[in-house]
Design an enzyme around this catalytic site. Structure first.
Site, PDB file in Angstrom:
ATOM      1  N   HIS A   1     -16.459  -3.346 -14.671  1.00  0.00           N
ATOM      2  CA  HIS A   1     -15.412  -4.237 -14.176  1.00  0.00           C
ATOM      3  C   HIS A   1     -14.041  -3.916 -14.764  1.00  0.00           C
ATOM      4  CE1 HIS A   1     -18.626  -6.438 -12.286  1.00  0.00           C
ATOM      5  NE2 HIS A   1     -19.213  -6.619 -13.459  1.00  0.00           N
TER       6      HIS A   1
ATOM      7  N   LYS B   1       8.008  10.244  21.706  1.00  0.00           N
ATOM      8  CA  LYS B   1       8.799   9.166  22.313  1.00  0.00           C
ATOM      9  C   LYS B   1       8.474   9.028  23.802  1.00  0.00           C
ATOM     10  CE  LYS B   1      13.496   7.466  23.028  1.00  0.00           C
ATOM     11  NZ  LYS B   1      14.930   7.582  22.661  1.00  0.00           N
TER      12      LYS B   1
END
Length: 514
Positions: free
Chosen positions: A273, A136
């Site tokens: 595929h 922070k």
């Protein structure tokens, strides 16, 4: 005033050298527990944390850094005069760098026979708190959670230049780290509770590698590995040879592994595929399974992905060498097989522990714009005991075996899905058509190109809305059909099957794969 660094790590790799580098740059070192001992043993000047807090570690070490002397020293804004006056009034010194990595919760729960109490003891509290405080206040504080960053941080400190961007980057990395740490704990406790779909879904994934591109060359892509990966996954596979996997390679290989996981006997699945183009099984021989998968569709396998659940032998490798394959993935390769296949520059060879196939992830996650779909994987293998014969003709034992095989395959084919099979190999696959009769025609057209003299069955992933699929199948040599049933026109399909004297079985369960 001399700057101060607080170091408290469970993974002590490189920490001694890092601490010495900080001291060389006029840092004072504060430490805790095992890290303090490690630094002292290596002649690093270090101050124990309770000398700073004036409060002893208590509750078996559960409380040691949760103290204002620590967190005020981390959180105070250096450019806020009131903050600094407060520190001066309370005789609190700033802490300018935090080097912390957390208790090994993930490693603990990965071990066998770990009890919940043992796991919970490895939930870090003070570490994440210090990381968050330092992150922070990144404008003034370095937060270091990864030993790979030690050298970069030392170089930045030595340069004595403005490094706000680096500290912000380190802070972002630290928040990702604690978020993933919490996600693993949350999943562990959620699983203990048996909660299937919690109010919030938190996922943790670690960067694995950049991909050259995504589905297409203009799309950027990367591969991330689950924070708690299962051993049976493409993310856990070991690559022995070939260039890096592509986005589409990874998806196809994942689909192949899902098919092979449904079989205990030797099995080979070839994919293109995301759909199987050939699947073969054999009770004894992986070579025979390979031959069945390959001959199912010798055209479509070109440029495909092949998964085998047994070792790749020299005999198989010699045949694979004659065609172009993108990937071969198996439990292992014989030395001769590896030598043969490694002569092909572009083939990727991967190994994976197929014995762990039943331990694969229970849920799958599919992203949509603005959301995430979560569902159980379709791991159900339908049983003959659940089948209902709805026609006058009853399937023979051989037909029933073929129906079960076809049903195992069809759930891995994109809907609308149709498979034409014998007892141990696919001969025709129709996938992804907008109407079911279209898939039937594609599968049968493909089957008719094969040199086959065995009875043929047809499997469908969902019910027939019309009886045209049954009639077309019957006219082209299909002797038995398996489908879920459930259409308002089921009776029409049954009547058509009876007209042509073919057997039909209802499973009562569909297997859509969109």
């Amino acid at each position: 005033m001399m700057k101060r660094a607080l170091i408290s790590v469970s993974d002590k790799t490189g920490v001694v050298e890092f601490a010495k580098g900080l001291i060389a740059n006029d840092f004072e070192i504060i430490s805790t527990g095992g890290t303090y001992k490690k630094l002292q043993e290596n002649d690093v000047r270090v101050t124990e944390i309770d000398e700073i807090t004036k409060f002893p570690e208590i509750l078996d070490g559960r409380v040691k850094t949760l103290h204002p002397m620590v967190h005020a020293g981390l959180l105070a804004k250096r450019d806020d005069s009131e903050h600094m006056k407060t520190l001066e009034k309370l005789n609190i010194q700033t802490i300018d760098l935090v080097c912390v990595n957390l208790y090994p919760f993930k490693e603990t729960i990965s071990k066998e026979n770990v009890t919940p109490d043992q796991a919970i003891e490895q939930i870090d509290i003070g570490g994440p708190s210090m990381i968050r405080s330092a992150s922070k206040n990144f404008k003034s504080v370095y937060v270091v959670i990864d030993a790979n960053d030690y050298q970069t941080v030392l170089q930045s400190i030595e340069s004595n230049e403005d490094d706000t961007i680096l500290r912000r980057r380190l802070a972002a990395k630290a928040f990702r780290h604690t978020a993933e740490y919490d996600s693993i704990i949350a999943h562990y406790l959620t699983d203990l509770n048996g909660d299937e779909f919690p109010d919030v879904e938190v996922l943790g994934y670690d960067y694995h590698q950049n991909l050259r591109y995504g589905e297409n060359s203009h799309q950027k892509a990367a591969f991330y590995k689950s924070a708690m990966p299962t051993e049976y996954s493409i993310a856990s596979a070991k690559q022995l040879h070939g260039k890096e996997l592509s986005f589409n390679n990874i998806k196809d290989a994942d689909a192949a592994l899902r098919i092979v996981a449904d079989f205990d006997q030797p099995c080979v699945a070839a994919l293109k595929h995301m759909n199987p183009c050939g699947v073969g099984v054999d009770d004894q021989s992986i070579y025979q399974a390979w031959r069945k998968a390959y001959t199912a569709d010798t055209m479509s396998i070109f440029g495909g992905i092949v998964a085998l659940n047994r070792e790749v032998t020299k005999e198989i490798a010699e045949e694979m060498h004659k065609i172009f394959l993108e990937i071969v993935i198996a439990p292992s390769f014989t030395a001769e097989a590896l030598e043969i296949l490694e002569t092909k520059k572009n083939i990727r060879l991967l190994t994976l522990d197929f014995s762990k196939s039943q331990d694969a992830e229970k849920y799958e996650y599919i992203s949509v714009m603005g959301g995430l779909l979560v569902q159980e994987r379709d791991t159900t293998v339908d049983q003959v005991s659940e089948f209902k014969v709805v026609t006058e003709k009853v399937p023979t034992a051989e037909e029933m075996k073929a129906l079960l095989f076809g049903q195992k395959i069809v759930k891995h084919v994109k809907s609308n899905a149709i498979t034409i099979t014998t007892t141990d190999k696919t001969l025709g696959i129709g996938a992804g058509q907008m109407n079911r009769i279209g898939s039937v025609k594609i599968a049968i057209e493909q089957e008719e190109q094969a040199d086959n003299h065995e009875p043929l069955i047809m499997a469908s992933d969902a019910f027939f809305p019309m009886d045209d699929c049954v009639e077309y199948a019957a006219e082209h040599g299909i002797t038995a059909i398996i489908q879920p049933g459930g259409s308002i026109k089921d009776q029409d399909s049954i009547v058509m099957a009876n007209k042509y004297g073919i057997a039909m079985v209802f499973t009562g369960r569909r297997h859509f794969k969109h």
